[in-house]
Design an enzyme around this catalytic site. Structure first.
Site, PDB file in Angstrom:
ATOM      1  N   GLY A  84       1.017  -1.172   0.148  1.00 46.35           N
ATOM      2  CA  GLY A  84      -0.057  -0.042  -0.168  1.00 46.35           C
ATOM      3  C   GLY A  84       0.768   1.235  -0.044  1.00 46.35           C
ATOM      4  O   GLY A  84       2.071   1.063  -0.077  1.00 46.35           O
ATOM      5  N   ASP A  85       0.207   2.326  -0.184  1.00 48.01           N
ATOM      6  CA  ASP A  85       0.764   3.691  -0.024  1.00 48.01           C
ATOM      7  C   ASP A  85       2.009   3.925  -1.415  1.00 48.01           C
ATOM      8  O   ASP A  85       2.837   4.352  -1.450  1.00 48.01           O
ATOM      9  CB  ASP A  85       1.461   4.096   1.172  1.00 48.01           C
ATOM     10  CG  ASP A  85       0.644   3.833   2.303  1.00 48.01           C
ATOM     11  OD1 ASP A  85      -0.525   4.209   2.365  1.00 48.01           O
ATOM     12  OD2 ASP A  85       1.079   2.887   3.305  1.00 48.01           O
ATOM     13  N   LYS A  96      -0.738   5.669  -5.684  1.00 46.26           N
ATOM     14  CA  LYS A  96      -1.642   5.382  -6.666  1.00 46.26           C
ATOM     15  C   LYS A  96      -2.641   6.470  -6.944  1.00 46.26           C
ATOM     16  O   LYS A  96      -2.988   6.781  -7.949  1.00 46.26           O
ATOM     17  CB  LYS A  96      -2.443   4.122  -6.301  1.00 46.26           C
ATOM     18  CG  LYS A  96      -1.611   2.829  -5.963  1.00 46.26           C
ATOM     19  CD  LYS A  96      -2.616   1.657  -5.845  1.00 46.26           C
ATOM     20  CE  LYS A  96      -3.172   1.869  -4.423  1.00 46.26           C
ATOM     21  NZ  LYS A  96      -2.272   1.778  -3.148  1.00 46.26           N
ATOM     22  N   LYS A 140      -2.074   9.675  -7.069  1.00 44.92           N
ATOM     23  CA  LYS A 140      -1.610  10.633  -8.159  1.00 44.92           C
ATOM     24  C   LYS A 140      -1.820  10.144  -9.425  1.00 44.92           C
ATOM     25  O   LYS A 140      -2.163  10.883 -10.342  1.00 44.92           O
ATOM     26  CB  LYS A 140      -0.016  10.880  -7.944  1.00 44.92           C
ATOM     27  CG  LYS A 140       0.554  11.540  -8.924  1.00 44.92           C
ATOM     28  CD  LYS A 140       2.221  11.981  -8.792  1.00 44.92           C
ATOM     29  CE  LYS A 140       2.721  11.995 -10.100  1.00 44.92           C
ATOM     30  NZ  LYS A 140       4.098  12.730 -10.171  1.00 44.92           N
ATOM     31  N   GLY A 193      -6.043   5.895   2.232  1.00 48.57           N
ATOM     32  CA  GLY A 193      -5.823   7.331   2.201  1.00 48.57           C
ATOM     33  C   GLY A 193      -4.868   7.675   1.027  1.00 48.57           C
ATOM     34  O   GLY A 193      -3.963   6.822   0.828  1.00 48.57           O
ATOM     35  N   HIS A 194      -5.330   8.758   0.213  1.00 46.07           N
ATOM     36  CA  HIS A 194      -4.335   9.004  -0.511  1.00 46.07           C
ATOM     37  C   HIS A 194      -4.469  10.790  -0.991  1.00 46.07           C
ATOM     38  O   HIS A 194      -5.427  11.337  -0.543  1.00 46.07           O
ATOM     39  CB  HIS A 194      -4.567   8.414  -2.110  1.00 46.07           C
ATOM     40  CG  HIS A 194      -5.924   8.267  -2.479  1.00 46.07           C
ATOM     41  ND1 HIS A 194      -6.634   7.363  -2.412  1.00 46.07           N
ATOM     42  CD2 HIS A 194      -6.754   9.247  -3.039  1.00 46.07           C
ATOM     43  CE1 HIS A 194      -7.726   7.439  -2.788  1.00 46.07           C
ATOM     44  NE2 HIS A 194      -8.013   8.604  -3.253  1.00 46.07           N
ATOM     45  N   GLN A 225      -4.883   0.156  -0.925  1.00 46.94           N
ATOM     46  CA  GLN A 225      -3.943  -0.664  -0.330  1.00 46.94           C
ATOM     47  C   GLN A 225      -3.128  -1.344  -1.392  1.00 46.94           C
ATOM     48  O   GLN A 225      -2.840  -0.732  -2.594  1.00 46.94           O
ATOM     49  CB  GLN A 225      -4.546  -1.888   0.525  1.00 46.94           C
ATOM     50  CG  GLN A 225      -5.246  -1.287   1.986  1.00 46.94           C
ATOM     51  CD  GLN A 225      -6.451  -1.063   1.519  1.00 46.94           C
ATOM     52  OE1 GLN A 225      -7.226  -2.021   1.122  1.00 46.94           O
ATOM     53  NE2 GLN A 225      -6.991   0.135   2.344  1.00 46.94           N
ATOM     54  N   SER A 238       7.495   8.640 -11.616  1.00 48.78           N
ATOM     55  CA  SER A 238       7.087   9.802 -10.707  1.00 48.78           C
ATOM     56  C   SER A 238       8.335  10.263 -10.011  1.00 48.78           C
ATOM     57  O   SER A 238       8.973   9.525  -9.066  1.00 48.78           O
ATOM     58  CB  SER A 238       5.984   9.387 -10.010  1.00 48.78           C
ATOM     59  OG  SER A 238       5.738  10.495  -9.031  1.00 48.78           O
TER      60      SER A 238
HETATM   61  P1  IMP Z   1      -6.943  -2.951   8.258  1.00 48.33           P
HETATM   62  O1  IMP Z   1      -7.064  -2.721   6.883  1.00 48.33           O
HETATM   63  O2  IMP Z   1      -7.360  -1.604   8.962  1.00 48.33           O
HETATM   64  O3  IMP Z   1      -7.552  -3.815   8.895  1.00 48.33           O
HETATM   65  O4  IMP Z   1      -5.409  -2.975   8.483  1.00 48.33           O
HETATM   66  C1  IMP Z   1      -4.782  -4.259   8.196  1.00 48.33           C
HETATM   67  C2  IMP Z   1      -3.419  -4.098   7.582  1.00 48.33           C
HETATM   68  O5  IMP Z   1      -3.514  -3.376   6.650  1.00 48.33           O
HETATM   69  C3  IMP Z   1      -2.363  -3.184   8.972  1.00 48.33           C
HETATM   70  O6  IMP Z   1      -1.242  -3.567   8.542  1.00 48.33           O
HETATM   71  C4  IMP Z   1      -2.775  -1.729   8.097  1.00 48.33           C
HETATM   72  O7  IMP Z   1      -1.619  -0.907   8.553  1.00 48.33           O
HETATM   73  C5  IMP Z   1      -2.484  -2.082   6.680  1.00 48.33           C
HETATM   74  N1  IMP Z   1      -3.465  -0.979   5.739  1.00 48.33           N
HETATM   75  C6  IMP Z   1      -4.615  -0.772   5.554  1.00 48.33           C
HETATM   76  N2  IMP Z   1      -4.995   0.249   4.712  1.00 48.33           N
HETATM   77  C7  IMP Z   1      -3.769   0.724   4.209  1.00 48.33           C
HETATM   78  C8  IMP Z   1      -3.459   1.454   3.466  1.00 48.33           C
HETATM   79  O8  IMP Z   1      -4.268   2.303   2.757  1.00 48.33           O
HETATM   80  N3  IMP Z   1      -2.038   1.677   3.217  1.00 48.33           N
HETATM   81  C9  IMP Z   1      -1.045   0.951   3.791  1.00 48.33           C
HETATM   82  N4  IMP Z   1      -1.499   0.263   4.761  1.00 48.33           N
HETATM   83  C10 IMP Z   1      -2.749  -0.018   4.997  1.00 48.33           C
END
Ligand code: IMP
Length: 450
Positions: free
Chosen positions: A12-13, A16, A18, A40-41, A229, A418
């Protein structure tokens, strides 16, 4: 064919948002199909910074429909906050946003369960969830008997449903207390009043998005699917149990949106030029040292949703090759390449050593991943700042070499690079196409093999 997908290939992060914002120009509909307010983006557009969670960044452009499908778990308070934030800055939402009546709704009991249960893995380790109730909401969806979908908020039996579930959940939460968290008692009347208010506010946006999207693809409309994610957090194919609760790899597009995969003709796999992860679980290439600090500070590696510092490390080609294959990736977008500037040498993990054996595939078991010792290739770094580079030829030779090695290891061409958060800080690689399609491609459908 009308469909493009943007899929994160790491944890994740991968920036995407952008990319989705840029690609939206060539699409009529942007689709968010899994996850929830855990994502979140940040999008920098027109000199302004926008932080979005559930609403696709396509909302910033006129003439683009933004669809949140039934594969998403929807926290109404969070969506309303996003809508209010956008409207207060002059972004028009009406007629552009649709929320699926099939989307499962996040309630306060989900958030309470998330807080109690994270940290209850045997061994006392935490998944490190975002605490947004995502896992418990998906659990109720699969369990069915205690689930509420967005469409249910408008049904006559909504009040009875809430009363029934609150009674059940209060007993459940009481039984789960004693693990160090404060007692939570839910009030059905309060929750009902709150969610009736949300339902009124969201009514104009609620629709059957599955039907809408099927009509759209059959009418030849161009759709952009925005993954949330990253593929290594996929519930079925990621680093279980340190994953999220949805199919965040490319395999989730069809189930989450209701649009069959045959309508998708371009899959862009998005990677950072290095690795990051938030929450628990192994990150084989993690650098808990000056390199990790360089990446975190230059890359501003702090969570958009939780502000947690992200764990940082070298690029892991074993992991990204696996998720590129899993997601059917055609081409790569390498984000945040500028962040590597100033490091004397760079490393790419091209294999693991597990129990003394060299392994080039990504392990299916978390214990093996925990034991994986990265086998690194070392490449030269570059001292130049890349923030102002706008074409591939102007990149330093060492940066081109780094990208070329990623292409070789992942077996896919890099088509986008990028070098900063701004839309303009993007390089579209117009190089003679090289033969990267060495990986087995599916046979085209013919009457003989259909
Ligand atoms: P949950 O999605 O809140 O249940 O979290 C499960 C795992 O996914 C944790 O390690 C979070 O930090 C990770 N996670 C959930 N959403 C994101 C994201 O948008 N970016 C990065 N990690 C994420």
């Amino acid at each position: 064919m009308p469909g493009t997908c943007v899929i994160g290939l790491q944890w994740g992060d991968e920036a995407k948002g952008k990319l989705v914002d840029i690609l939206t120009e060539d699409h009529e509909i942007v689709v968010r199909y899994q996850g929830g307010a855990n994502a979140g983006h940040t999008v920098v557009s027109g000199g302004q910074t926008w932080k979005l969670s559930l609403i696709p960044s396509g909302i910033l452009r006129d003439g683009v429909a933004c669809i949140v499908t039934g594969g998403v778990v929807l926290d109404p308070a969070s969506v309303i906050k996003e809508i209010d934030g956008l409207e207060s800055r002059g972004v028009r939402i009406d007629g552009k946003l649709q929320l699926s009546d099939r989307a499962h709704v996040v309630f306060p009991w989900h958030v309470a369960e998330d807080r109690i249960l994270d940290g209850s893995l045997s061994g006392g380790e935490a998944i490190g969830t975002t605490g947004r109730g995502i896992g418990p909401c998906y659990r109720d969806k699969v369990g069915r008997s205690l689930a509420i979908r967005l469409g249910d908020l408008y049904r006559d039996d909504f009040a009875a449903k809430v009363a029934h579930i609150v009674d059940f959940k209060n007993r459940l939460l009481a039984a789960w207390q004693g693990t160090g968290t404060a007692a939570v008692t839910l009030d059905a009347a309060e929750i009902l009043a709150q969610y009736r208010g949300y339902a009124d506010r969201l009514r104009p946006f609620v629709s059957d998005t599955t039907g809408y999207l099927l009509d759209a693809v059959e009418a030849g409309k161009r759709l952009l699917f925005e993954g949330a994610q990253g593929a290594l957090l996929d519930i079925d194919h990621g680093t279980f149990p340190y994953v999220t609760s949805s199919n965040s790899s490319g395999v989730g597009v069809a189930s989450g949106s209701g649009v069959p995969g045959r309508w998708i003709d371009r899959v862009i796999g998005v990677v950072k030029a290095y690795s990051t992860r938030v929450g628990g679980g192994p990150l084989p290439t993690e650098q808990d040292n000056a390199v990790g600090l360089h990446l975190r500070e230059r890359g501003r590696e702090y969570g958009t949703v939780t502000m947690r510092p992200r764990r940082c490390g070298w690029f892991d080609a074993v992991a990204a090759r696996y998720t590129a294959r899993l997601s059917g990736v055609d081409e790569l977008a390498v984000m945040l390449l500028d962040v590597l500037g100033g490091l004397d040498e760079l490393r790419i993990c091209s294999a693991y050593e597990i129990d003394g054996r060299r392994v080039e595939h990504f392990p299916s078991q978390i214990d093996d991943l925990r034991k994986a010792v990265p086998v690194y290739e070392t490449l030269p770094g570059w001292p130049e700042e890349l923030a102002d580079v706008r074409d591939y030829d102007s990149l330093p030779a060492a940066a081109k070499r780094y990208l070329a090695r990623i292409e070789e290891l992942l077996g896919r061409p890099v088509s986008i690079v990028s070098v900063g958060p701004d839309r303009e800080q993007t390089i579209f690689c117009e190089r003679p196409a090289r033969e990267h399609r060495a990986w087995p491609r599916p046979q085209p459908r013919t009457p003989a093999n259909a």
